[in-house]
Design a protein around this motif. Sequence first.
Motif, short mmCIF file in Angstrom:
data_model
loop_
_atom_site.label_atom_id
_atom_site.label_comp_id
_atom_site.label_asym_id
_atom_site.label_seq_id
_atom_site.Cartn_x
_atom_site.Cartn_y
_atom_site.Cartn_z
N GLY A 97 -2.54 44.41 -9.37
CA GLY A 97 -3.01 43.92 -8.08
C GLY A 97 -3.02 45.03 -7.04
N ARG A 98 -1.99 45.86 -7.04
CA ARG A 98 -1.93 46.97 -6.10
C ARG A 98 -2.96 48.05 -6.45
NH1 ARG A 98 4.01 48.96 -5.61
NH2 ARG A 98 4.39 47.92 -7.60
N MET A 99 -3.23 48.21 -7.74
CA MET A 99 -4.26 49.17 -8.14
C MET A 99 -5.65 48.71 -7.70
SD MET A 99 -2.84 50.22 -11.94
CE MET A 99 -4.18 51.36 -12.32
N LYS A 100 -5.89 47.42 -7.71
CA LYS A 100 -7.15 46.91 -7.16
C LYS A 100 -7.21 47.16 -5.66
CE LYS A 100 -8.94 42.94 -8.06
NZ LYS A 100 -9.16 41.50 -8.28
N ALA A 101 -6.09 46.93 -4.98
CA ALA A 101 -6.07 47.07 -3.52
C ALA A 101 -6.32 48.51 -3.09
CB ALA A 101 -4.74 46.57 -2.97
N ASP A 102 -5.83 49.49 -3.88
CA ASP A 102 -6.00 50.89 -3.47
C ASP A 102 -7.24 51.54 -4.07
OD1 ASP A 102 -5.42 51.75 -6.08
OD2 ASP A 102 -3.42 52.48 -5.62
N GLY A 103 -8.04 50.76 -4.81
CA GLY A 103 -9.30 51.26 -5.32
C GLY A 103 -9.22 51.92 -6.69
N THR A 104 -8.03 51.99 -7.30
CA THR A 104 -7.91 52.57 -8.64
C THR A 104 -8.61 51.69 -9.67
OG1 THR A 104 -5.75 53.46 -8.00
CG2 THR A 104 -6.29 53.49 -10.34
N LEU A 105 -8.59 50.40 -9.47
CA LEU A 105 -9.31 49.45 -10.30
C LEU A 105 -10.37 48.76 -9.45
CD1 LEU A 105 -6.34 47.81 -12.29
CD2 LEU A 105 -8.13 49.29 -13.23
N PRO A 106 -11.45 48.28 -10.05
CA PRO A 106 -12.54 47.68 -9.26
C PRO A 106 -12.08 46.46 -8.47
CG PRO A 106 -13.25 48.12 -11.52
CD PRO A 106 -11.77 48.34 -11.49
N ALA A 107 -12.60 46.33 -7.27
CA ALA A 107 -12.22 45.21 -6.42
C ALA A 107 -12.63 43.86 -7.01
CB ALA A 107 -12.84 45.39 -5.03
N ASP A 108 -13.69 43.85 -7.83
CA ASP A 108 -14.16 42.58 -8.40
C ASP A 108 -13.55 42.28 -9.76
OD1 ASP A 108 -15.45 44.55 -9.86
OD2 ASP A 108 -17.43 43.62 -9.77
#
Length: 311
Positions: free
Chosen positions: A155-166
Motif C-alpha cells: 500500500g505504501r509502495m502504491k502511495a509513493d509511486g513505486t507500484l502503479p496507483a491503479d
Amino acid sequence: MHHTALSALAGRFGHPVIDGAPPESTATFADGSRFRVEIPSCEGPDVFAAVLEEAAARDVRIDRVSQGSGVMMLTDAEIRRMAALGAQARVEVNLFIGPRGAWDIGGQAKITAAAGGAARGNATVSACVNEALRAVDLGVRSLLVGDVGVLDVLGRMKADGTLPADLVLKTSVLMPLANAPTGALYQRLGATSLNVSTDLPVRDIAEIRAATTAAVDVYVEVPDDQGGAVRFYDVPALVRSAAPVHLKLGVRNAPNIYPSGRHLAALAADLGRERVRRAELVLGLLADLAPELAGRPAQDGVPDDLGVPRV
C-alpha cells in the motif's frame, strides 16, 4: 454491561451492530455493476484459456480470474500469456504473491490455518515485494495478498509511486476478515478488494460493507479446506446488501491443487470449467429469484476499477 450498551459501544467507533434485515447497498463498481463474477484457482494460462472457452460456450460473463499457487510458480512466459489473454478478453488477472507460512519450514501454519498466509521474517516480505514488482513489470495489475504486513508495505509502495496507483490489492481468504473493523483496517492499509471469511452470515458481511468502500469478495461455493459451504440461495441477499461484490465460485468435493503444475494440468483445467458451470447456475438462480438484481451494464471499455493487464 447489557446488549444495548455493547451495541452503542461498537457504534461509537463507527461499527454499529445491524439488527434485523441488512440495509440495501446502493454502491456499485465503476461501470455500475452491483456484482462481478470471479473464477478462483486459475493456475496458469492453459487453465485460463479453458475458463474463457467455457465461459463463451455458456454465455457467462467472467470479470476476474485469480490464482493461488503464486507468482513464483509461473514463468515469465506464462505470466505474459495470462496477461495477454486477460487484456484480450478484458478480464482481470489476479496473481497470489509470495512464499507463505503454509509452505515454510515452520510448524505453526501446518496446524493453524490462520497462519498459512503469513510472511515469516523480513526476507519473506522482501520476496513478496520482489514478486509484486515482477508481476507488474510483466503487465499484471491485480495482486492477491496473504499477509497484513505485506499489504501495508505494498500500500505504501502504491502511495509513493513505486507500484502503479491503479494496482488492485486483493486480500486473501488466508487473511481472516470476519468483522467490519478488520475490513476498514485492511482498506486503510491499501486493500481495494476484500475477501471476507467464508462462513459469515449476510448480516455480518453487510456490516463490513457499511464500514468500507472497497469491493467485497464472497465465496458462494466454498472449497472444502475453507469450510465447504454452498450458498447459492444467499446470492440475492449478498448482491442486495454487499454490493459491489465479487461472487466467487469454488468447488466442493475437489482436491487442493496448490502448488499447481503440469502434473495437475488436466485437473486444474477441469476444475476451472466446472467453476464456470457453477457460475452459470448461480446467475440463473439470481435471475429467477431476484431479476431486478441480475441485470448488468454492457461492457464498454475497461472500467477504472477492473485490474485488466497492461500489455
